[in-house]
Scaffold this motif. Structure first.
Motif, short mmCIF file in Angstrom:
data_model
loop_
_atom_site.label_atom_id
_atom_site.label_comp_id
_atom_site.label_asym_id
_atom_site.label_seq_id
_atom_site.Cartn_x
_atom_site.Cartn_y
_atom_site.Cartn_z
N ARG A 68 29.93 37.34 43.18
CA ARG A 68 30.89 36.22 43.14
C ARG A 68 31.11 35.74 41.71
O ARG A 68 32.23 35.37 41.34
CB ARG A 68 30.37 35.06 43.99
N GLU A 69 30.04 35.70 40.93
CA GLU A 69 30.18 35.25 39.54
C GLU A 69 31.07 36.20 38.75
O GLU A 69 31.82 35.77 37.88
CB GLU A 69 28.81 35.14 38.88
N ILE A 70 31.00 37.48 39.06
CA ILE A 70 31.83 38.47 38.35
C ILE A 70 33.30 38.30 38.70
O ILE A 70 34.17 38.36 37.83
CB ILE A 70 31.35 39.91 38.68
N ILE A 71 33.61 38.09 39.98
CA ILE A 71 35.01 38.01 40.41
C ILE A 71 35.58 36.59 40.37
O ILE A 71 36.77 36.41 40.56
CB ILE A 71 35.20 38.59 41.83
N ALA A 72 34.74 35.57 40.08
CA ALA A 72 35.19 34.18 40.11
C ALA A 72 36.41 33.90 39.22
O ALA A 72 37.36 33.25 39.69
CB ALA A 72 34.05 33.24 39.75
N PRO A 73 36.45 34.38 37.97
CA PRO A 73 37.65 34.08 37.16
C PRO A 73 38.94 34.61 37.79
O PRO A 73 39.96 33.92 37.79
CB PRO A 73 37.36 34.79 35.82
N TYR A 74 38.87 35.80 38.35
CA TYR A 74 40.06 36.39 38.98
C TYR A 74 40.45 35.61 40.23
O TYR A 74 41.63 35.32 40.45
CB TYR A 74 39.81 37.85 39.32
#
Length: 198
Positions: free
Chosen positions: A61-67
Motif C-alpha cells: 500500500r505504501e508503494i502504490i499510495a501516491p498513485y
C-alpha cells in the motif's frame, strides 16, 4: 481485371508485402500495454481495499499510495465494514484580508448537493477525510493557499486563513431529533505569503 474477392485477398494485412507487419507489432504492443495497465489496477485496488494489515500488504500500500491518491482511487475499507466511520465531518475556512474583511468559505458537503453534483464532487469528501489526518500538514498548507487564491484581490489581498473542522458523532438508528451540534475546531491557521497567491 480483378473481381472483388481477389482484391480483398490481395489487400489483406497478413499477405501484403508493405508495413503490415509493423502495424501488427504495434497493435500487439498496445494490447500488452493495456493488459498490463488493467492488471496493475486490479492488483492495486485489491491491495488497497483488502481489510488485512499484514506487513507485506501494508508495504504494498505504501508503494502504490501516491498513485492511488493522485488518481482519486483511494478508499478506506472502514467506509463499509467491519466498523464504518461514525463521524460527520465538514470544513469551513475564515479568510481575513489586509483591510480586515472577513470571508467564510465552505467546503463542498455531500449532504447538501444533488445526486449528479454529489457524484462529480465525491473526491472532495475523500480529500476532506485525508485533511483531518495528523500526517498531512503539508497538504493543509496547500489547501489553505488554494482557498486564499479565491479571495485574491490586489487591493485587499488575503492575509490569514483559518481552516476549521466541524465534527459530530452520528448515532445510527436513533432519530430522536436531538442530534449533537458540530463544534468547530481549528485544524490549521497561517498567514499567507504573497508569493503563494500567484
Amino acid at each position: 481485371m480483378l473481381n472483388k474477392d481477389q482484391q480483398k485477398k490481395e489487400s489483406a494485412p497478413g499477405q501484403s508485402s508493405g508495413d503490415g507487419g509493423t502495424v501488427s507489432a504495434r497493435s500487439g504492443f498496445r494490447r500488452k500495454l493495456i493488459s498490463a495497465f488493467i492488471l496493475f489496477h486490479l492488483i492495486a485496488i485489491t491491495l488497497w481495499a483488502i481489510p488485512y494489515d499484514l506487513p507485506s500488504i501494508v508495504e504494498g500500500r505504501e508503494i502504490i499510495a501516491p498513485y492511488m491518491r493522485w488518481t482519486g482511487l483511494f478508499q478506506r475499507w472502514d467506509m463499509f465494514a467491519p466498523k464504518p466511520i461514525l463521524k460527520n465531518r465538514y470544513l469551513k475556512a475564515v479568510v481575513i484580508t489586509t483591510h480586515h474583511h472577513i470571508y467564510i468559505w465552505s467546503y463542498p458537503r455531500m449532504d447538501q448537493l444533488g445526486f449528479g453534483e454529489r457524484y462529480r464532487k465525491e473526491r472532495y469528501r475523500k480529500l476532506a477525510e485525508n485533511l483531518t489526518e495528523d500526517e498531512n500538514p503539508l497538504l493543509l498548507a496547500d489547501v489553505v493557499n488554494h482557498i486564499a487564491r479565491f479571495y485574491n484581490d490586489p487591493n485587499d489581498p488575503p492575509e490569514k486563513v483559518i481552516l476549521l473542522k466541524y465534527e459530530t458523532t452520528m448515532r445510527p438508528w436513533l432519530d430522536d431529533g436531538n442530534e449533537p451540534e458540530p463544534k468547530p475546531e481549528v485544524l490549521y491557521e497561517d498567514y499567507i505569503d504573497p508569493a503563494d497567491l500567484q
